[in-house]
Structure formats: structure tokens, C-alpha cells
Design a protein around this motif. Structure first.
Motif, PDB file in Angstrom:
ATOM      1  N   MET A   1      13.990  69.555  41.439  1.00 26.36           N
ATOM      2  CA  MET A   1      13.185  70.754  41.263  1.00 26.36           C
ATOM      3  C   MET A   1      14.069  71.991  41.291  1.00 26.36           C
ATOM      4  O   MET A   1      15.196  71.933  41.782  1.00 26.36           O
ATOM      5  CB  MET A   1      12.135  70.847  42.385  1.00 26.36           C
ATOM      6  N   ARG A   2      13.527  73.086  40.736  1.00 28.20           N
ATOM      7  CA  ARG A   2      14.313  74.302  40.702  1.00 28.20           C
ATOM      8  C   ARG A   2      13.849  75.261  41.810  1.00 28.20           C
ATOM      9  O   ARG A   2      12.668  75.429  42.036  1.00 28.20           O
ATOM     10  CB  ARG A   2      14.145  74.979  39.345  1.00 28.20           C
ATOM     11  N   VAL A   3      14.807  75.889  42.491  1.00 30.35           N
ATOM     12  CA  VAL A   3      14.426  76.952  43.434  1.00 30.35           C
ATOM     13  C   VAL A   3      15.148  78.231  43.053  1.00 30.35           C
ATOM     14  O   VAL A   3      16.232  78.214  42.479  1.00 30.35           O
ATOM     15  CB  VAL A   3      14.768  76.610  44.914  1.00 30.35           C
ATOM     16  N   GLU A  13      19.665  80.685  41.224  1.00 34.60           N
ATOM     17  CA  GLU A  13      18.803  79.529  40.978  1.00 34.60           C
ATOM     18  C   GLU A  13      19.590  78.252  41.197  1.00 34.60           C
ATOM     19  O   GLU A  13      20.791  78.225  40.949  1.00 34.60           O
ATOM     20  CB  GLU A  13      18.387  79.494  39.500  1.00 34.60           C
ATOM     21  N   ALA A  14      18.884  77.234  41.628  1.00 31.50           N
ATOM     22  CA  ALA A  14      19.564  75.943  41.761  1.00 31.50           C
ATOM     23  C   ALA A  14      18.579  74.817  41.498  1.00 31.50           C
ATOM     24  O   ALA A  14      17.389  74.925  41.809  1.00 31.50           O
ATOM     25  CB  ALA A  14      20.152  75.798  43.154  1.00 31.50           C
ATOM     26  N   TYR A  24      22.474  72.813  52.720  1.00 25.23           N
ATOM     27  CA  TYR A  24      23.165  72.019  51.703  1.00 25.23           C
ATOM     28  C   TYR A  24      23.211  72.774  50.379  1.00 25.23           C
ATOM     29  O   TYR A  24      24.234  72.828  49.701  1.00 25.23           O
ATOM     30  CB  TYR A  24      22.468  70.661  51.533  1.00 25.23           C
ATOM     31  N   VAL A  25      22.105  73.375  50.025  1.00 28.15           N
ATOM     32  CA  VAL A  25      22.039  74.063  48.734  1.00 28.15           C
ATOM     33  C   VAL A  25      22.964  75.285  48.730  1.00 28.15           C
ATOM     34  O   VAL A  25      23.685  75.537  47.760  1.00 28.15           O
ATOM     35  CB  VAL A  25      20.580  74.432  48.400  1.00 28.15           C
ATOM     36  N   LEU A  26      22.983  76.026  49.829  1.00 34.18           N
ATOM     37  CA  LEU A  26      23.912  77.155  49.906  1.00 34.18           C
ATOM     38  C   LEU A  26      25.341  76.671  49.741  1.00 34.18           C
ATOM     39  O   LEU A  26      26.116  77.216  48.953  1.00 34.18           O
ATOM     40  CB  LEU A  26      23.785  77.860  51.268  1.00 34.18           C
ATOM     41  N   ARG A  27      25.676  75.639  50.502  1.00 32.63           N
ATOM     42  CA  ARG A  27      27.071  75.198  50.550  1.00 32.63           C
ATOM     43  C   ARG A  27      27.514  74.456  49.296  1.00 32.63           C
ATOM     44  O   ARG A  27      28.602  74.697  48.792  1.00 32.63           O
ATOM     45  CB  ARG A  27      27.278  74.283  51.773  1.00 32.63           C
ATOM     46  N   GLY A  68      11.913  81.574  46.507  1.00 30.46           N
ATOM     47  CA  GLY A  68      11.310  82.895  46.380  1.00 30.46           C
ATOM     48  C   GLY A  68      11.612  83.835  47.527  1.00 30.46           C
ATOM     49  O   GLY A  68      11.157  84.978  47.535  1.00 30.46           O
ATOM     50  N   HIS A  69      12.383  83.403  48.510  1.00 29.05           N
ATOM     51  CA  HIS A  69      12.644  84.257  49.679  1.00 29.05           C
ATOM     52  C   HIS A  69      14.033  84.890  49.623  1.00 29.05           C
ATOM     53  O   HIS A  69      14.858  84.556  48.790  1.00 29.05           O
ATOM     54  CB  HIS A  69      12.464  83.430  50.955  1.00 29.05           C
TER      55      HIS A  69
END
Ligand code: FES
Ligand code: FES
Lengths: 151, 746
Positions: A1-3, A13-14, A24-27, A68-69
Motif C-alpha cells: 500500500m502507499r502512504v 510517499e512510500a 522501518y519505513v523512515l529508515r 497523512g500525518h
């Protein structure tokens, strides 16, 4: 999924797996490895970030929840090339040894001083009790907090 | 990043300077071993044994290899070279062969596109275990079947001990071990398993080159010994394996042994892709060695005037499943068993055994922590028995230069034990705090639900010592390279040294030394790697400051001489490039029969510290609070005083943790608390203020008179904290960590 996230003022976006943590997503997906992973259980504070201005452990937040944050990570504290006063104070006082805990402490201290510009000794200890440091014994970290509070 | 933030601190030896890596560490830019990335990188994962002791009849990978994203699933049969490795003895399989000997032993490794895919594939590997009765009681280990075939540590000049599962036995006989005296006190002491719990988990990145070799970027304490263990297992020449230091998130001994180095390199060579491995916290707890748990029987005999006459000690260390550095830990526990005291007669017997418990090896203090806890408890007991003040008793017996240790080694360097005792004892102790008070300032902090009715206060004292540098004939030399160049008429220098920066600040020691010797500001430090400079030895044994300063000073002085030969300046483009190897003075092994020194002596030099602790206990709730710690430490010469104070404060925290809360718990060899939820380390609420004083008596043999500073605070603080708890409770408190049960109900 996309955030979609606003990280340090930038919209990013990822594509993520549902189970991936914000940390994990940040890193690993957004190229922001400054927030550290030392436990992934909310016990060490190494992954501290500000989510909509609130201090959280990024390892305990699903990336999908942060969709969205707004986020501020350690990479976003310096402004216009100037170190954040908390960062400068940590470097100055010797509060950094291996430094693995430092990003978390810096973010947590910035949050503390934003809420309470002149914290008492007990207040400092309590506010930072969720951040582990294995190297310093904390003495120089307290020095750094006091120095940053005075600056 | 602002220009001002990057201003260099151009300090010389003896000046407090900011760490050169402080700015990247506060901004989050500093690349730790877990932060690395390479294009096309795969993630490695390790399948570990769920048994403490079992035969492995089959490892079936057929299902795992077909899982999504999986590029490789490897077992022992895929290890290209030597199947076993080890820091001192190659007794440890790269991947389990036909038996697992501890809970968490690596059995198979997987590389996949995503770490979760690798984890899931590992779950599908079917391992056929035939469980064996684990050897978990170290007191029974020598009566049980051997865990290892043959005797991996036999020979090596060690004492013959034919009993099964002995890693090493040492007997030290000094004077007349039967000598009698006016009074005798004895006790039995125990220490649980402590973990280094460095914050940065084991991790690294292996990148295959196009010629069959590999580059491994890793957090380690000694690059060259990693290479020397990794290369044979890969079936490669040492030069085909280049180990580079990635950012290290703390070490404390726990990165002396290999973790993921060979595994990541195997996966990278097998897949021809970069492979990253990062342990999570649970895996870190099972994936590295710990501090040896110990049981120590001690008897002190002394005359009425307080003079020690005879110390008799028996020490049992549980080495766990593999040897690691247990043999050297055994030597240290024995050599320092009598404490920093002059005693003419002693009998020390120390045995380290193999068991199926978690493997143990190096942790800050290295055998001296265990002994110090016991000998200091004994000194307090003796003081009470004799009616002599505990500080005075220690002063009356303090070792001094010229004195002889139980090993027969005479102290030839500086050793201000009496001075550190006096200075620590003179530090003013804070006044008792009034009740009622904020719960945060009660034992247990906000967990304390009383008004402090059950609070009692105690004051404790302890002294301890250990050696600096490796011992018993080991030549742990350090190489450094200095490269001088000229541009625009100005000289500039680049220094190379493979010393591992693990947080202790050796990068500053290197630069401060180089700037002092070259009398230049423009000095930069090259990356630590096996490919540009010789071995630095290990960042351990409190040796790295001494050895790095020694090597950099040698190389810088050689560069200066060459510069003088060339007329004192270099033309643009001209370079001077010299590498020098620094050796500390030679040591020789202990005699295997008597434990007495042969030849030059077993140790290079000694360091000591004394500590005074104020603690409170709540005898209704079993809670503790360390109120204040004062210490004086023998540091030789402080190269960077700010960093020295930092080492002392941090070292104290780790000893306090062992005294009060830190213990790896096991059931039948299985670790039951592998998380920061269940394995507690001191937080901001646990650490008291520390008043530290540096005692600078230069070590004659060492560059600038430096010694080491990392270990003494940890050696002493466990003993000192428990001494304060004993004073508060009147109880013996013979085991650490002290449990709440032992404090309640007075
Ligand atoms: S990594 Fe998030 S709290 Fe430890
Ligand atoms: S500086 Fe190493 S964990 Fe804090």
C-alpha cells in the motif's frame, strides 16, 4: 500500500507492506536512518520522533497509521544549517559516546524543552526515563539538557 | 550543516575536546552498521536453535528455497572453508553441523529481498533435532558427558585438567597457602549472567567484489581478528576479505566475537549481491556472548592489626557452550582474586567450564568484576570482625609500587591504590534527605507507594583493580600510519589506525596524539579498515588509548624525522608515508603448576579505582535507590579529560546495573528474558549523580604516562553499591543482582 507523510516539512510517499512500522519505513524506504532501532518494542526511545508534535516511539506506530500525518525526525531539527540548541548542547557537553541513543535523546529533549523550558532535575530525569543510554551513565546527558535549557 | 558547527577542535594531549564524530551523531547523519545500504541489497536472516542441547540429524531447506523473494538458504554444508571458528580456539561451528550446544546457536541462513521474507523463509526450514539433556549446572559440568569432542582448549601451556568440560583451570600458590592468622572470615558469592546490552544491535553489510573476494562493513572491536577468522571460513586469502569499521553502537566486550560477519559474507558471495544483516534485540541477546556468571568461595585470614595474612579463593565460572575468551577471563578472575591488597600467602583455584548455557566471554571488567564483588564483600566482613573502619582496613593492606602480587609479579609501574582510597573516602557524602519527599526521590521512584516509612540509608565502599592490555605472552601490538603532504606551502597529515571507535573516543586520542607530535592542526583521520593499515589489536582490556597513542606517536615521530631529513618541508605533491608498529612491553605465561609468573611477568600494568556509595532501601517494598556515588580513579594521564569522566560515569552505570537489576535468566539453558522489557538496564531514574576525581600518576612505560580508564569503574561499582546496601540492611547480600526479597522484612 502507499502512504503519504510530511517528514521534516517535506511531503514524501512510500510503498509499504501492511506490517511495516513507521520506523522501518523512515529508515529503509525514505532514506532517513537517523532514528535508530534498538529494541522495536517501545523500551529504549532510540526511535523517538514527533508525530503531529507528539513524542512517540516510531517502532510502535504502523506506517499506515501515520498516513497523512506530520513527522519531525532528528534529521529535521537543525534549521538553515544551524544545529538545534539541543544538538549543540549534546555535542558540547560530551553527552555523546557511541551516539546510538543520541537521536532519540535529542528529539525527546527538544520535546521536553518545548513544553517546559526550565525543567527541574526530577523533571529531566522523568521525561527522559524512556530513553536508554548504555554508554554515558546519563550524567553528561543531564548536563546537555541543562545547557540547552539555559541557551 | 553550518560552517561553525564543523569547526575543528584542535586539541593536544591533555585537553578536553569535543568528539570529532559528535556533530554527525547529534544530527543523525552518522552511519551505524545498521544504517548501511547498497543498491540491489538483500537481507540476511539467521535460523537459530530452539534447543540448548540437541543432535541435529537433518536440516531440510526444500520448502524455504521456494519462498517468495528468497535468493539463498545455506547450511553448514555450504560453508566454503573451515567449518568452525573462534576468538582463541576454533570450537564454534559457523552453522551447526550435527549438534547444537546452546539456545540460539545459528543453524541456517537465508537471504531474501525483504527482511520479512527472509524471516518467513527461515521459519519454513525443517530442522530435525534429537534433544539431549543439557548441562546447565556448572557445579556438575565436570561430572557430565563432554559437550565437545576432544578437548578444544587443552594444551596451550594451560594446566592439565582431565575432567570433562573444563575450559581452563588455574591454580595460584603464593607463599604458604596454609598460613594461619588471628581471625578468619569466609563467604560464598554468586553473580548472575550480565549482558553488554549495547544499544546498536549486531549488523553489517557484505559486498562481493568481482574477483571472488568480499568487503564487510561491520561494527566490531578488532577488524583484523575478524578478518583472520572470516577468511579461512570463506576459503579465501586474508587480503580477499576486507573488513571496514561501520558505526559502532557500543561494544563493552560483546563485539569481540564474530556475529553476522561470516554469515553475511557467505550469503553475499553465494548470491553475488550485497547482503545486509541486522539482529533485532531478542536475537542480539542470544547472538553474542555475556559476562560469565560465577560462584566464588573465599576465606580471608588476618591478624588483629588488620594485616591480611592469607587469602584462599575458589572460583567457578560458567563459560557456556563455546570457549570465546573464557581462558583469559579465567586468568583475570584468578590474578585479581585477592584484590588490590598486599598478601603474602594465597591459594586461588579458578575453573571455567563448558555448559549448555549461553556462551560467555568478554565484558568490561573481564573476570575482575566477579572477583571484586567477592573480595570486597570479604573486606567489609573482615572490617566488621576486627572492629576496624572498612576504609582504614583497605588502606592498611593497599598494594603499592614495589609490592608483589599473588602471581609473583612485582608492580613496577604506577599504582596509587592508597591514594584512590584516600581521595574517594574524602569526598563529602550528601546529607540524608528529609521525609516525606517526592516519590521520584524514594527507592523505586514512582513505583513507591509509601511515604518512605521503610527507608533506610547505607554508605558503602569498595576498591578494585585489573590490568591494562593483553597478558600472558600475547603481543597485542598496534599499527599506525602517518602520511604527510604539502599543499600551498602548508603541511597536512592523514593518520590511519584500525583502532575501533566503539564510543570510547579513541578517534580523538589518535588525532590529539598526532597533532601533539606533528605540531600541526591540519590532521585528518582515515577510515578504519584492514585494507590501509596493519592491526590495531582490540578495543578492549582498557588498552586502546595506550596502544593507539603509542603507535601514532611512533609513526608521527618517524614522519618528523623523515621531514627533517628532507629539509623540514615538502614540495607540493611530495609525500611522506610511514607505518610503525607499537608493542607494549613483553609478557610471559603463568606457570601452569604454580600460577606464578615466568620471565617478564604476566601483565603490562595495573589500574585501580575506589568508590563510595550512598544508597537507600525500602525494607517494606524491597526497593532500592542509589543516592550518590563518589569515586577516585587511577588514570595515568587523561588524554581527553571530558571523555575520561564520561567513561567513568558510564562504567559505573553498568556495574550498578549488575548490582541491582541486570541478569540474563535461563531455564534449562533457554534464555527467558531476551528483551529490554525483561532485561532491565539502568535508566535516568536509576543513576545517581557521580563525583569523580582523576588521580594522575603517569605510567612510566606508557606514552604520555597514559593508562586505560574504561574498566575500573565497572569492576568496582557492583561491589561498592552492594556494600552500601549491606550497610543499609545489615544483611550479607551474597548474590547479584540483589533481589527485592533480600531487602524486605527487616
Ligand atoms: S526502537 Fe523504538 S523504543 Fe526501542
Ligand atoms: S552514547 Fe551509546 S547508548 Fe548512549
Amino acid at each position: 500500500m502507499r502512504v503519504e507523510l510530511t517528514v521534516n516539512g517535506e511531503r514524501l510517499e512510500a510503498d509499504v507492506w501492511a506490517g511495516e512500522s513507521l520506523l522501518y519505513v523512515l529508515r529503509e524506504r525514505l532514506g532517513l536512518p537517523g532514528s535508530k532501532n534498538a529494541c522495536e518494542q517501545g523500551e529504549c526511545g532510540s526511535c523517538s520522533v514527533l508525530l503531529d508534535g507528539r513524542l512517540v516511539c516510531a517502532c510502535l506506530v504502523l506506517a499506515a497509521q501515520a498516513d497523512g500525518h506530520e513527522l519531525v525526525t532528528v534529521e529535521g531539527l537543525a534549521e538553515d544549517g544551524e544545529l538545534h540548541p539541543v544538538q549543540a548542547a549534546f555535542a558540547e557537553t560530551g553527552a555523546v559516546q557511541c551516539g546510538f541513543c543520541t537521536p532519540g535523546f535529542v528529539v525527546a529533549t527538544a520535546d521536553l524543552l518545548a513544553r517546559s523550558p526550565n525543567p527541574s532535575e526530577d523533571e529531566i530525569r522523568e521525561a527522559l526515563s524512556g530513553n536508554l543510554c548504555r554508554c554515558t551513565g546519563y550524567a553528561k546527558i543531564f548536563d546537555a539538557v541543562r545547557l540547552a535549557a539555559g541557551s | 550543516m553550518s560552517a561553525t558547527a564543523r569547526t575543528l577542535e584542535l586539541g593536544r594531549v591533555g585537553e578536553s575536546v569535543k568528539r570529532i564524530d559528535a556533530i554527525p551523531k547529534v544530527t543523525g547523519e552518522f552511519a551505524y552498521s545498521s544504517d548501511l545500504f547498497a543498491a540491489g541489497m538483500l537481507w540476511g536472516h539467521t535460523l537459530r536453535s530452539s534447543h540448548a542441547h540437541a543432535l541435529v540429524s537433518e536440516v531440510d531447506i526444500s520448502e524455504a528455497v521456494g519462498m517468495p523473494g528468497v535468493h539463498a538458504v545455506l547450511t553448514h554444508s555450504d560453508v566454503p572453508g573451515a567449518k568452525t571458528y573462534g576468538l582463541e580456539f576454533p570450537d564454534q561451528p559457523v552453522l551447526a553441523i550435527d549438534r547444537v550446544r546452546y539456545f540460539g546457536e545459528p543453524v541456517a541462513i537465508v537471504a531474501a529481498e525483504h527482511p520479512e521474507q527472509a524471516r518467513r523463509a527461515a521459519e519454513r526450514i525443517r530442522v530435525a533435532y534429537e534433544p539431549l539433556e543439557p548441562v546447565v549446572d556448572p557445579e556438575q559440568a565436570t561430572e557430565r558427558e563432554p559437550i565437545h569432542e576432544g578437548r578444544p582448549t587443552a594444551g596451550h601451556g594451560f594446566r592439565d585438567d582431565e575432567r570433562p568440560n573444563v575450559v581452563r583451570t588455574i591454580v595460584i600458590r603464593h607463599g604458604d597457602p596454609d598460613a594461619e592468622a588471628d581471625v578468619t572470615v569466609s563467604g560464598v558469592y554468586e553473580l548472575g549472567i550480565q549482558d553488554q546490552a549495547f544499544l546498536g544491535p549486531e549488523s553489517g553489510l557484505a559486498i562481493p567484489d568481482a574477483e571472488g573476494g568480499v568487503d564487510v562493513y561491520v561494527a566490531t572491536q578488532w577488524l583484523h581478528i575478524d578478518r583472520d577468522q572470516v577468511a579461512p571460513c570463506l576459503g579465501l586469502e586474508p587480503k580477499q576479505v576486507r573488513i571496514h569499521l561501520a558505526g559502532v553502537g557500543g561494544a563493552f566486550g560483546g563485539r569481540e566475537d564474530l556475529s553476522m560477519q561470516i554469515h553475511a559474507a557467505m550469503l553475499a558471495l553465494h548470491t553475488d549481491r550485497p547482503v545486509k544483516m541486522v539482529y533485532n534485540r531478542e536475537e542480539s541477546f542470544v547472538g553474542h556472548i555475556h559476562r560469565h556468571p560465577a560462584k566464588i568461595w573465599m576465606e580471608h585470614r588476618a591478624n588483629r592489626d588488620g594485616k591480611l595474612v592469607n587469602v584462599r579463593a575458589r572460583i567457578l565460572l560458567d563459560g557456556g557452550a563455546y570457549a570465546s575468551s573464557s581462558a583469559a577471563v579465567t586468568a583475570n578472575a584468578s590474578a585479581f582474586a585477592c584484590g588490590p591488597y598486599a598478601v603474602e600467602n594465597a591459594l586461588v583455584e579458578c575453573t571455567c567450564v563448558y555448559t549448555n548455557n549461553p556462551p560467555c566471554g568478554a565484558m568490561r571488567g573481564f573476570g575482575a568484576v566477579q572477583s571484586c564483588f567477592a573480595h570486597e564483600a570479604q573486606m567489609d566482613k573482615l572490617a566488621a570482625e576486627l572492629g576496624i573502619d572498612p576504609v582504614e582496613l583497605r588502606l592498611r593492606n593497599a598494594l603499592a609500587p614495589g609490592d608483589t602480587l599473588p602471581t609473583g609479579q612485582r608492580i613496577t609501574g604506577s599504582f596509587p591504590a592508597a591514594e584512590v582510597i584516600r581521595r574517594a573516602a574524602a569526598l563529602p557524602v550528601p546529607e540524608p534527605e528529609e521525609l516525606p519527599r517526592d516519590a521520584l526521590r524514594l527507592p523505586g521512584g514512582s513505583g513507591n507507594t509509601t511515604r518512605g516509612e521503610g527507608v533506610r540509608r547505607g554508605v558503602g565502599f569498595a576498591v578494585g583493580f585489573k590490568n591494562v592490555c593483553y597478558s600472558e605472552g600475547f603481543d597485542d601490538s598496534t599499527a599506525a600510519r602517518v602520511r604527510l603532504t604539502a599543499s600551498d606551502e602548508e603541511l597536512a597529515a592523514e593518520v590511519h589506525c584500525a583502532a575501533a571507535e566503539v564510543g570510547q573516543g579513541v578517534v580523538n586520542v589518535i588525532l590529539q596524539t598526532a597533532r601533539t607530535e606533528l605540531d600541526l592542526d591540519d590532521v585528518v583521520l582515515g577510515a578504519a579498515t584492514t585494507s590501509s593499515v596493519g592491526s590495531a589489536g582490540s578495543a578492549s582490556a582498557s588498552r586502546m588509548t595506550w596502544m593507539a597513542a603509542g603507535a601514532v606517536r611512533l609513526a608521527a615521530r618517524a614522519a618528523n624525522e623523515e621531514l627533517a631529513r628532507r629539509g623540514g618541508n615538502l614540495a607540493p605533491g611530495e609525500t611522506i608515508d610511514v607505518e610503525r608498529i607499537y608493542h607494549h612491553r613483553p609478557t610471559t605465561p603463568l606457570d601452569p603448576e604454580t600460577g606464578q609468573v615466568t620471565g617478564d611477568g604476566a601483565h603490562v600494568a595495573y589500574i585501580c579505582a575506589a568508590m563510595r556509595v550512598v544508597a537507600e532501601v525500602d525494607v517494606e517494598l524491597g526497593l532500592t535507590r542509589v543516592v550518590w556515588i563518589g569515586t577516585a580513579q587511577d588514570v595515568g594521564k587523561a588524554v581527553n579529560p571530558q571523555a575520561v569522566y564520561g567513561q567513568i560515569e558510564g562504567g559505573i552505570a553498568q556495574g550498578l546495573g549488575l548490582a541491582l537489576m541486570e541478569e540474563i535468566q535461563t531455564r534449562d539453558g533457554l534464555i527467558t528474558n531476551a528483551s529490554f522489557t525483561d532485561y532491565l538496564v539502568p535508566t535516568t531514574l536509576d543513576m545517581p549523580p557521580v563525583d569523580a576525581e582523576l588521580v594522575e600518576e603517569p605510567e612510566p612505560d606508557a606514552p604520555y604516562g597514559v593508562k586505560g580508564v574504561g574498566e575500573p569503574p565497572t569492576v568496582v561499582s557492583t561491589a561498592a553499591v552492594v556494600s552500601a546496601l549491606r550497610d543499609a540492611t545489615g544483611r550479607e547480600l551474597t548474590r547479584v543482582p540483589v533481589s527485592p526479597d533480600e531487602i524486605v522484612g527487616l
